[in-house]
Design a protein around this motif. Structure first.
Motif, short mmCIF file in Angstrom:
data_model
loop_
_atom_site.label_atom_id
_atom_site.label_comp_id
_atom_site.label_asym_id
_atom_site.label_seq_id
_atom_site.Cartn_x
_atom_site.Cartn_y
_atom_site.Cartn_z
N VAL A 196 -16.02 75.57 35.89
CA VAL A 196 -15.23 76.56 36.64
C VAL A 196 -16.15 77.70 37.03
O VAL A 196 -16.90 78.21 36.20
N LYS A 197 -16.09 78.08 38.32
CA LYS A 197 -16.98 79.15 38.79
C LYS A 197 -16.22 80.21 39.58
O LYS A 197 -15.03 80.02 39.90
N ALA A 198 -16.92 81.30 39.89
CA ALA A 198 -16.27 82.42 40.59
C ALA A 198 -15.62 81.93 41.88
O ALA A 198 -16.19 81.11 42.61
N GLY A 199 -14.43 82.43 42.16
CA GLY A 199 -13.71 82.05 43.37
C GLY A 199 -12.78 80.88 43.17
O GLY A 199 -11.91 80.62 44.01
N ASP A 200 -12.96 80.13 42.07
CA ASP A 200 -12.08 78.98 41.82
C ASP A 200 -10.65 79.44 41.51
O ASP A 200 -10.45 80.50 40.91
N LYS A 201 -9.72 78.60 41.92
CA LYS A 201 -8.30 78.89 41.68
C LYS A 201 -7.72 77.77 40.84
O LYS A 201 -7.73 76.62 41.27
N VAL A 202 -7.24 78.11 39.65
CA VAL A 202 -6.70 77.08 38.77
C VAL A 202 -5.33 77.50 38.22
O VAL A 202 -5.03 78.68 38.15
N TYR A 203 -4.55 76.49 37.86
CA TYR A 203 -3.26 76.80 37.24
C TYR A 203 -3.00 75.87 36.07
O TYR A 203 -3.59 74.78 36.00
N VAL A 204 -2.15 76.33 35.16
CA VAL A 204 -1.67 75.47 34.07
C VAL A 204 -0.15 75.51 34.04
O VAL A 204 0.44 76.59 33.98
N ASN A 205 0.44 74.33 34.10
CA ASN A 205 1.88 74.20 34.01
C ASN A 205 2.18 73.82 32.57
O ASN A 205 1.84 72.74 32.10
N HIS A 206 2.81 74.75 31.82
CA HIS A 206 3.06 74.51 30.41
C HIS A 206 4.49 74.02 30.20
O HIS A 206 5.44 74.79 30.29
N MET A 207 4.63 72.73 29.95
CA MET A 207 5.91 72.09 29.66
C MET A 207 6.94 72.26 30.78
O MET A 207 8.14 72.17 30.54
N GLY A 208 6.46 72.55 31.97
CA GLY A 208 7.38 72.70 33.10
C GLY A 208 8.21 73.97 33.07
O GLY A 208 9.09 74.16 33.90
N LYS A 209 7.91 74.87 32.12
CA LYS A 209 8.74 76.07 31.99
C LYS A 209 7.94 77.36 31.98
O LYS A 209 8.52 78.45 31.97
N ALA A 210 6.63 77.26 31.89
CA ALA A 210 5.77 78.45 31.95
C ALA A 210 4.56 78.08 32.78
O ALA A 210 4.18 76.90 32.86
N LEU A 211 3.97 79.08 33.41
CA LEU A 211 2.89 78.81 34.36
C LEU A 211 1.87 79.93 34.28
O LEU A 211 2.25 81.10 34.22
N ALA A 212 0.58 79.56 34.28
CA ALA A 212 -0.48 80.58 34.36
C ALA A 212 -1.38 80.22 35.52
O ALA A 212 -1.78 79.06 35.66
N LEU A 213 -1.64 81.19 36.38
CA LEU A 213 -2.55 80.97 37.52
C LEU A 213 -3.74 81.91 37.38
O LEU A 213 -3.56 83.08 37.02
#
Ligand code: MN
Ligand code: MN
Length: 465
Positions: free
Chosen positions: A65-82
């Motif tokens: 993962v490097k600068a400028g990258d956009k990532v997300y995590v979908n946690h159990m379909g009920k919480a999200l971090a971008l």
């Protein structure tokens, strides 16, 4: 401390149209996404369109993962971090916009279905701080999932599409309510009386001689089987939420407000999410953190008390090749947070609960609550003055309308947010959000200009270094 009305910053024409257009996008989102699952689903689609990648895909391949990258995590379909990865090392901290996407509602119990006098009903258990008397005699919809033993998950969304039936909870007619009306508000409608009426036709029985037992319930099960391929036992592993049926609506002759279900806290989650989508290669890593279960104490695997966010930061550090326990702790400790949650708007019908100088008002912009809590600030995060000064500075520089407020008069009541949980890491955290009228009612009200100022404020915050 006179705050001018934020509408004055948007004269009729192009400027005002921008406010109205953004509000319209939000109104549609709010009408469509009535549960935490539906919010995550919608946000994931929009994030992928905007170039975000699922962190789990990167983890599977070990992609750095490097600068400028956009990532997300979908946690159990009920919480999200971008995350939009910054040019600065992660251990220098992140700018985090945190909001919650669960809202007060009625959940269907695990063994809910019964028949009484040839009516079929579903038993519910309310979720979050609701005034139960507000949930009767309203058109209600059912949104959620049945998780089946074979691993499949069946979506349910009935009561909101054109032509759908609605459901509801009955209340006593005034003629027979003399005893009920003597009760105090909290007992007027009790939790176990919030049962949802869902049907009244008995199952057809071709052998006329024998009367079918619980024929109405059987008929409902037949309909559910046809529609969702489920059996009665499948209620055991379902998450079905009873929510107000119908779209969010423009409110007022001047259409300056929106009435909708679940402004708390989607009116903060939505601009937080969109502010994050607009970020391109920031200096500090930008984060949008959307969590579940705030309304019941931020508990559970998808609530803010869960380690999922910290674990995600650890995974990102690892993909950057710089993970250590210390780097993780620094990344968390050096972060700044806007804990984005709604404020109680001043209500002309109930002036007595607000202390006027420290109330939140419609049309005065983004609200900052240095502290929340109750009984002498108990349970409050109480943000640092130095941090509030930095935020005031950037908002004033960009001429963004903001106000400061407390939740009601001293000792009037109180409440909390996710702020104190993130503050446990030593982060700078302050509560900020949009004022809401009739908060936690089935239909809440917000001002469109406050929503727009929130978007501006969140964008400014993500630019902070
Ligand atoms: Mn809230
Ligand atoms: Mn709330």
């Amino acid at each position: 401390m006179e705050h001018k009305n934020a509408w004055e910053n948007y004269p009729e024409g192009e400027a005002r149209q921008k406010v109205m257009d953004f509000a319209e996008d939000y109104r549609r989102f709010l009408s469509k996404c009535k549960t935490e699952r539906e919010c995550v689903q919608e946000f994931v689609v929009l994030a992928e369109q905007a170039g975000f990648t699922d962190l789990n895909e990167l983890l599977a391949k070990g992609t750095p993962v490097k600068a400028g990258d956009k990532v997300y995590v979908n946690h159990m379909g009920k919480a999200l971090a971008l995350f939009v990865i910054g040019t600065q090392e992660l251990e220098k901290g992140m700018n985090i916009l945190g909001a919650h996407i669960d809202s007060p509602r009625l959940d269907i119990k695990q063994v809910p279905l019964y028949e009484d006098t040839e009516l079929a009903l579903l038993d519910t258990h309310y979720y979050g701080g609701v005034k139960k008397y507000q949930w009767v005699t309203l058109p209600l919809a059912i949104h959620g999932v049945f998780a089946k033993k074979d691993g499949t998950v069946v979506n349910v969304n009935i009561g909101d599409k054109p032509g759908d039936p609605v459901f509801g909870i009955s209340d006593l007619l005034p003629h027979l309510a003399a005893e009920q009306m003597e009760k105090k508000g909290s007992k007027l409608i009790e939790g176990e009386r919030l049962d949802l009426l869902i049907g009244s036709i008995p199952m057809q029985n071709d052998e006329k001689d024998e009367k079918e037992k619980e024929a109405v319930k059987k008929n409902i099960l037949k309909i559910l089987k046809e529609a969702y391929h489920i059996e009665e036992e499948d209620f055991l592993s379902a998450e079905l939420e009873v929510v107000p049926a119908g779209e969010a609506r423009d409110y007022g002759f001047d259409r300056s407000m929106i009435m909708g279900y679940g402004h708390d806290d989607r009116v903060c989650a939505y601009p937080s999410f969109l502010a994050t989508l607009q970020v391109q290669k920031p200096e500090k890593t930008s984060v949008c953190l959307l969590v579940d279960k705030e309304e019941i104490g931020s508990v559970g695997a998808t609530g803010m008390h869960s380690r999922f966010f910290e674990d995600t930061v650890a995974e990102i550090l690892n993909l950057q090749g710089v993970f250590s326990e210390l780097a993780l702790r620094r990344a968390m400790r050096n972060s700044c947070v806007l804990s984005s949650d709604v404020s109680a708007a001043y209500d002309p019908n109930y002036p007595e609960v607000t202390e006027k100088r420290n109330g939140a008002y419609f049309g005065k912009g983004l609200v900052f609550n240095k502290y929340t809590g109750a009984r002498g600030k108990s349970g409050s995060n109480d943000a640092n003055a130095e941090y509030m000064a930095r935020i005031r500075n950037i908002l004033d520089e960009r001429k963004i309308a903001f106000q400061t407020a407390e939740l009601g008069k001293v000792d009037q009541g109180g409440g909390g947010t996710i702020a104190y949980i993130l503050a446990n890491y030593g982060m700078q955290v302050i509560d900020s959000g949009v004022p809401v009228l009739s908060m936690h009612a089935p239909w809440e009200i917000i001002s469109k200009v406050d929503l727009y100022e929130a978007l501006q404020g969140y964008e400014a915050f993500l630019d902070m270094v």
